[in-house]
Design an enzyme around this catalytic site. Structure first.
Site, PDB file in Angstrom:
ATOM      1  N   HIS A 155      61.930 -38.387-107.343  1.00  0.00           N
ATOM      2  CA  HIS A 155      60.596 -37.985-107.808  1.00  0.00           C
ATOM      3  C   HIS A 155      59.625 -37.788-106.637  1.00  0.00           C
ATOM      4  O   HIS A 155      58.414 -37.915-106.815  1.00  0.00           O
ATOM      5  CB  HIS A 155      60.016 -39.013-108.788  1.00  0.00           C
ATOM      6  CG  HIS A 155      60.911 -39.356-109.922  1.00  0.00           C
ATOM      7  ND1 HIS A 155      60.988 -38.619-111.078  1.00  0.00           N
ATOM      8  CD2 HIS A 155      61.807 -40.380-110.067  1.00  0.00           C
ATOM      9  CE1 HIS A 155      61.874 -39.158-111.897  1.00  0.00           C
ATOM     10  NE2 HIS A 155      62.391 -40.232-111.301  1.00  0.00           N
ATOM     11  N   SER A 276      51.096 -17.430 -86.635  1.00  0.00           N
ATOM     12  CA  SER A 276      50.021 -16.877 -87.459  1.00  0.00           C
ATOM     13  C   SER A 276      49.262 -15.829 -86.660  1.00  0.00           C
ATOM     14  O   SER A 276      49.078 -15.955 -85.451  1.00  0.00           O
ATOM     15  CB  SER A 276      49.064 -17.997 -87.878  1.00  0.00           C
ATOM     16  OG  SER A 276      47.857 -17.463 -88.383  1.00  0.00           O
ATOM     17  N   LYS A 282      49.778 -22.301 -85.110  1.00  0.00           N
ATOM     18  CA  LYS A 282      50.719 -22.398 -86.221  1.00  0.00           C
ATOM     19  C   LYS A 282      52.163 -22.150 -85.791  1.00  0.00           C
ATOM     20  O   LYS A 282      52.454 -21.291 -84.974  1.00  0.00           O
ATOM     21  CB  LYS A 282      50.362 -21.395 -87.327  1.00  0.00           C
ATOM     22  CG  LYS A 282      49.085 -21.665 -88.051  1.00  0.00           C
ATOM     23  CD  LYS A 282      49.105 -22.994 -88.798  1.00  0.00           C
ATOM     24  CE  LYS A 282      50.106 -23.010 -89.930  1.00  0.00           C
ATOM     25  NZ  LYS A 282      49.767 -22.056 -90.996  1.00  0.00           N
ATOM     26  N   GLU A 289      61.213 -20.803 -95.997  1.00  0.00           N
ATOM     27  CA  GLU A 289      60.408 -20.317 -97.124  1.00  0.00           C
ATOM     28  C   GLU A 289      61.000 -19.052 -97.734  1.00  0.00           C
ATOM     29  O   GLU A 289      60.973 -18.870 -98.965  1.00  0.00           O
ATOM     30  CB  GLU A 289      58.979 -20.061 -96.652  1.00  0.00           C
ATOM     31  CG  GLU A 289      58.227 -21.346 -96.299  1.00  0.00           C
ATOM     32  CD  GLU A 289      56.859 -21.088 -95.719  1.00  0.00           C
ATOM     33  OE1 GLU A 289      56.023 -21.997 -95.794  1.00  0.00           O
ATOM     34  OE2 GLU A 289      56.624 -19.988 -95.173  1.00  0.00           O
ATOM     35  N   GLN A 321      75.443   1.640-116.264  1.00  0.00           N
ATOM     36  CA  GLN A 321      75.053   2.095-114.931  1.00  0.00           C
ATOM     37  C   GLN A 321      74.072   1.113-114.295  1.00  0.00           C
ATOM     38  O   GLN A 321      73.985   1.018-113.063  1.00  0.00           O
ATOM     39  CB  GLN A 321      74.414   3.482-115.034  1.00  0.00           C
ATOM     40  CG  GLN A 321      73.957   4.073-113.718  1.00  0.00           C
ATOM     41  CD  GLN A 321      73.516   5.514-113.886  1.00  0.00           C
ATOM     42  OE1 GLN A 321      74.296   6.385-114.269  1.00  0.00           O
ATOM     43  NE2 GLN A 321      72.244   5.790-113.630  1.00  0.00           N
ATOM     44  N   LYS A 324      74.713  -2.060-111.376  1.00  0.00           N
ATOM     45  CA  LYS A 324      75.030  -1.962-109.949  1.00  0.00           C
ATOM     46  C   LYS A 324      73.876  -2.331-109.030  1.00  0.00           C
ATOM     47  O   LYS A 324      74.045  -3.127-108.098  1.00  0.00           O
ATOM     48  CB  LYS A 324      75.550  -0.560-109.635  1.00  0.00           C
ATOM     49  CG  LYS A 324      76.905  -0.315-110.277  1.00  0.00           C
ATOM     50  CD  LYS A 324      77.333   1.115-110.178  1.00  0.00           C
ATOM     51  CE  LYS A 324      78.503   1.343-111.128  1.00  0.00           C
ATOM     52  NZ  LYS A 324      78.120   1.179-112.558  1.00  0.00           N
TER      53      LYS A 324
END
Length: 475
Positions: A155, A276, A282, A289, A321, A324
């Protein structure tokens, strides 16, 4: 080049032709279409429909056309409705009227499903082969971190201390199940539809089992109507791919969490991260992700085909068809994700000190108190209640449960003796779980050995399948 139209006084409207056209996506089936037609021409020769001389000429032309397709010198044109009409155009340009003789005794209905099945066999083998390095990397990482201590979660709350190698090894087990599903798929779907014709079988090629053998299938179809309308092999493959995608998504979710400042467990390599455009500091876990995000399209592709199939009546319908493009997309998606995710796993390092620091927090050692009492003969329900009181007292003192003094423990229950201390630690809790598949280092070492053995067996299996398929397709 239209493969029909004798009873029509005019061609289709432009809008109808545009809707009907599929060569822009089914051209990927061209190498398989060449190979299936080679098997069919051999069947026509065996049945006496084509003379040996005619058969030889068509086979030579088909092989030459296949080489041109591989080299990119023969391509579809705007007038081609589908892959089959493009290939017949190419063959007719080489042989004249004889180029249309290979169509006897078969339909696009049985041809396309055979092409598609060969495509999926080829690419399910490729997907399996691409999963194997990821299993190997998780197993290697499990071995590297087989003595690292970390909090275990249920959890998303601290549950019990674990060996972090155990945490990594779980992904290898999930991926191995995916590989066995691919094995099952390859075995169950080794049935050739060729020879089913439009729906009723062939009056000209009476032994489709010979073509099945030539194409590497284990058997020929048992019912010609089922053969042209069956797409179970597609939905099953899409499920297997979607399930793989879910496993990759869960890997992506964990690596995204582990690399946050709040966790601070995982250090992703620069080669598998991005920055970033506005925030210079960053370092984003984009590979993780994207693995997580792309699982949605894999699930959507499965849902799309199942929805298309659910109301279809017997035999072939043009709706088929639509099987695919979703399948091609799922294949490409997985074959793109897997190498990148494997590289991310291989190059990620983990902060052992940061993980170990939180292993006992959140009263994660409470279960050790209950287990200690159970080993002393206390009924577990009572032991659980006593352990819960220990947590309550610890919280009232702003302590973790393992920080309670011997006096505190004895005051809660006299059976909580100082002997409890030997297991009331993250190291003790982990070491005590020596069951098969448990989190102790001793159990994990055995698990790693088993994973390596399973992976090696599967490497040999998929290498063998790849070799057999290449031998079949390269006539």
């Amino acid at each position: 080049m239209a493969l029909w139209g004798g009873r029509f006084s005019a061609g289709p409207a432009e809008s109808a032709a545009l809707l009907s056209r599929s060569v822009h996506f089914d051209w990927v089936l061209a190498p398989y279409d060449i190979r299936v037609n080679i098997a069919h021409v051999k069947g026509l020769a065996e049945a006496g429909i084509l003379s040996q001389q005619e058969s030889d000429k068509i086979l030579i032309a088909l092989i030459a056309l296949g080489e041109e397709i591989e080299a990119g010198s023969f391509k579809p044109v705007a007038a081609d409705e589908d892959v089959h009409s493009a290939i017949e155009r190419g063959l007719t340009s080489k042989l004249g009227d004889l180029g249309g003789a290979f169509r006897a005794g078969r339909s696009r209905n049985d041809l396309v499903v055979t092409d598609f099945k060969l495509y999926l066999i080829d690419h399910m083998i490729a997907i399996g082969s691409a999963i194997l390095p990821l299993v190997e990397e998780f197993t290697n990482k499990a071995d590297e971190y087989k003595e690292a201590i970390a909090p275990g979660f249920t959890h998303l709350q601290h549950a019990q201390p674990i060996n972090f190698g155990q945490e990594l090894a779980k992904h290898a087990h999930a991926l191995l199940r995916d590989l066995t599903r691919i094995q099952d798929w390859l075995s169950r779907n080794s049935i050739s539809p060729l020879g089913a014709g439009a729906l009723s079988g062939s009056a000209l090629v009476p032994h489709p089992e010979n073509s099945a053998d030539d194409l590497g299938f284990a058997a020929s179809h048992g019912n010609s109507i089922d053969a042209v309308s069956d797409r179970d092999f597609v939905t099953e493959a899409l499920f297997v791919m979607a399930n793989i995608g879910v496993h990759l998504s869960r890997i992506g979710e964990e690596y995204t969490l582990w690399s946050t400042t709040e966790f601070g467990w995982a250090v992703l390599d620069d080669a598998f991260s991005t920055g970033s455009s506005i925030m210079p500091q960053k370092k984003n876990p984009d590979i993780a992700e994207l693995a997580r995000g792309k699982s949605g399209r894999l699930i959507g592709n499965l849902t799309s085909v199942l929805t298309m199939l659910k109301g279809l009546p017997f035999a072939y319908n043009r709706d088929l068809q639509e099987d695919k493009e979703p399948t091609f997309d799922s294949v490409i998606t997985l074959l793109t994700i897997l190498p990148a995710l494997t590289g991310m796993v291989e190059t990620t390092s983990f902060n052992k000190e940061r993980m170990a620091a939180g292993a006992s927090s959140g009263h994660a050692l409470a279960t050790e108190i209950a287990d200690f009492l159970a080993r002393a003969g206390v009924p577990f329900a009572t032991a659980h209640e006593i352990s819960g009181r220990c947590v309550q007292v610890a919280e009232s003192k702003s302590l973790e449960v393992h920080e309670l003094s011997d006096a505190d423990l004895a005051a809660i229950d006299a059976r909580l003796t100082p002997d409890l201390r030997s297991t009331l630690s993250a190291q003790g809790a982990i070491a005590s779980r020596t069951s098969i598949g448990g989190t102790s280092t001793a159990s994990l070492v055995k698990q790693i050995h088993s994973l390596n053995k399973s992976n090696q067996n599967l490497i040999e299996y998929f290498d063998g399948k790849r070799s057999d398929f290449l031998e079949m397709i390269n006539v």
